[in-house]
Motif scaffolding. Structure first.
Motif, PDB file in Angstrom:
ATOM      1  N   ASP A  82       9.802  -7.826  -7.145  1.00 11.75           N
ATOM      2  CA  ASP A  82       8.398  -8.112  -6.851  1.00 11.75           C
ATOM      3  C   ASP A  82       7.534  -7.894  -8.090  1.00 11.75           C
ATOM      4  N   SER A  84       4.543  -9.559  -8.173  1.00 10.71           N
ATOM      5  CA  SER A  84       3.196  -9.970  -7.750  1.00 10.71           C
ATOM      6  C   SER A  84       2.178  -8.861  -7.989  1.00 10.71           C
ATOM      7  N   ARG A  85       2.563  -7.611  -7.763  1.00  5.69           N
ATOM      8  CA  ARG A  85       1.621  -6.500  -7.988  1.00  5.69           C
ATOM      9  C   ARG A  85       1.215  -6.405  -9.460  1.00  5.69           C
ATOM     10  N   LYS A  87       1.168  -8.879 -11.646  1.00  7.01           N
ATOM     11  CA  LYS A  87       0.264  -9.986 -11.950  1.00  7.01           C
ATOM     12  C   LYS A  87      -1.147  -9.673 -11.472  1.00  7.01           C
ATOM     13  N   ASN A  88      -1.261  -9.133 -10.272  1.00  5.72           N
ATOM     14  CA  ASN A  88      -2.574  -8.778  -9.743  1.00  5.72           C
ATOM     15  C   ASN A  88      -3.266  -7.730 -10.604  1.00  5.72           C
ATOM     16  N   GLU A 101       4.010 -11.983 -16.694  1.00  4.12           N
ATOM     17  CA  GLU A 101       4.759 -11.414 -15.570  1.00  4.12           C
ATOM     18  C   GLU A 101       5.989 -12.236 -15.208  1.00  4.12           C
ATOM     19  N   PRO A 152       5.276 -13.875  -1.164  1.00  4.23           N
ATOM     20  CA  PRO A 152       4.348 -14.564  -2.068  1.00  4.23           C
ATOM     21  C   PRO A 152       5.025 -14.978  -3.365  1.00  4.23           C
ATOM     22  N   GLU A 153       4.266 -15.660  -4.203  1.00  9.35           N
ATOM     23  CA  GLU A 153       4.752 -16.049  -5.520  1.00  9.35           C
ATOM     24  C   GLU A 153       5.162 -14.806  -6.304  1.00  9.35           C
ATOM     25  N   LEU A 154       6.163 -14.965  -7.149  1.00 11.34           N
ATOM     26  CA  LEU A 154       6.679 -13.886  -7.999  1.00 11.34           C
ATOM     27  C   LEU A 154       7.380 -12.778  -7.203  1.00 11.34           C
ATOM     28  N   VAL A 155       7.839 -13.124  -6.004  1.00 19.53           N
ATOM     29  CA  VAL A 155       8.681 -12.228  -5.206  1.00 19.53           C
ATOM     30  C   VAL A 155       9.895 -13.032  -4.759  1.00 19.53           C
ATOM     31  N   ARG A 242       8.934 -20.237  -7.997  1.00 19.68           N
ATOM     32  CA  ARG A 242       8.207 -19.050  -7.531  1.00 19.68           C
ATOM     33  C   ARG A 242       7.465 -18.329  -8.660  1.00 19.68           C
TER      34      ARG A 242
END
Length: 247
Positions: A82, A84-85, A87-88, A101, A152-155, A242
């Motif tokens: 994962d 996504s975190r 990237k956020n 990322e 989600p994306e990137l997971v 993804r």
């Protein structure tokens, strides 16, 4: 020898589970232990989806090659790399900067993080008299798995793990001789080949004993067959879609 080493050396994959439920509290204890696994630079680049709903487990079983123990186990854990975190976090703190990322290095970090956490969870589970088996088959139809779990994306789902109380006592499967994998100071290919030959004999005997003589294929032959058959060739395209650039 100490109790921890004895526990580790007694590991067996469990594919048949009793109907005894695994409480939410037990699952949370196992995941709490997993969270203390080593993680690169404290990125903790993994997430876990715990699935107990019978209908959802049935679908995951279908996507994984109809492996019945996914349906039968009380809890099915899907371990995900994962990013996504991360990237956020980058977008929040540095909204005007380019972030990386999806780069291959971060893909490796996230995949390794998920594996380290999962294996720590496996040890914790076995210390509580639970049994586990890893399920790489969730990558057979990985897009469907991702959609079912709303990833989600990137997971991406790295593998699954059945979790429950064992209803079988399988024997220990022999591993490669330590001399095949432990090299001192430098890699010794000649010794490695010698040890594989010895392991072939060991595994042939193990299979003969386990199957009543029906099978005795050497390990190296099984691995050769595995590597000469195409397997999950969709993975690169899926990962790129993804958000993993793999560059």
């Amino acid at each position: 020898m100490n109790e921890t080493i004895e526990l580790l050396k007694a590991h067996r994959s469990i594919r048949k589970y009793s109907d005894k439920p695994v409480s939410r509290e037990i699952v949370e204890q196992v995941i709490a232990a997993a969270q203390m696994a080593s993680t690169s630079s404290n990125v903790q680049a993994y997430s876990v989806v715990a699935v107990t709903d019978p209908e959802r487990k049935q679908k995951l079983s279908q996507f994984s090659g109809n492996q019945a123990y996914i349906v039968e186990c009380p809890v099915f854990l899907v371990w995900c790399a994962d990013l996504s975190r991360l990237k956020n976090a980058a977008q929040h703190h540095f909204p005007d900067s380019e972030s990386y990322e999806g780069a291959t290095e971060n893909f490796i970090v996230a995949t390794v993080d998920a594996a380290l956490a999962a294996q720590t969870a496996a040890i914790a589970a076995e210390s509580l008299d639970l049994g586990i088996v890893y399920i790489g088959g969730i990558r057979n139809q990985i897009q469907q798995v991702a959609e079912l779990l709303h990833l989600p994306e990137l997971v991406y789902p790295v593998f699954g793990m059945c979790l429950g109380y064992p209803d079988q006592e399988p024997g220990l499967r022999p591993r490669l001789p330590q001399q095949a994998i432990l090299h001192w100071e430098e890699y010794d290919s000649a010794e490695g080949e010698k040890q594989v030959a010895l392991y072939d004999e060991m595994m042939s005997k193990y299979l003969r004993d386990r199957t009543g003589g029906a099978k005795d294929t050497p390990w190296s032959r099984l691995m050769a067959e595995k590597l000469t058959m195409p397997s999950r060739l969709h993975m690169k395209e899926f990962l790129q879609q993804r958000g993993f650039k793999l560059d």
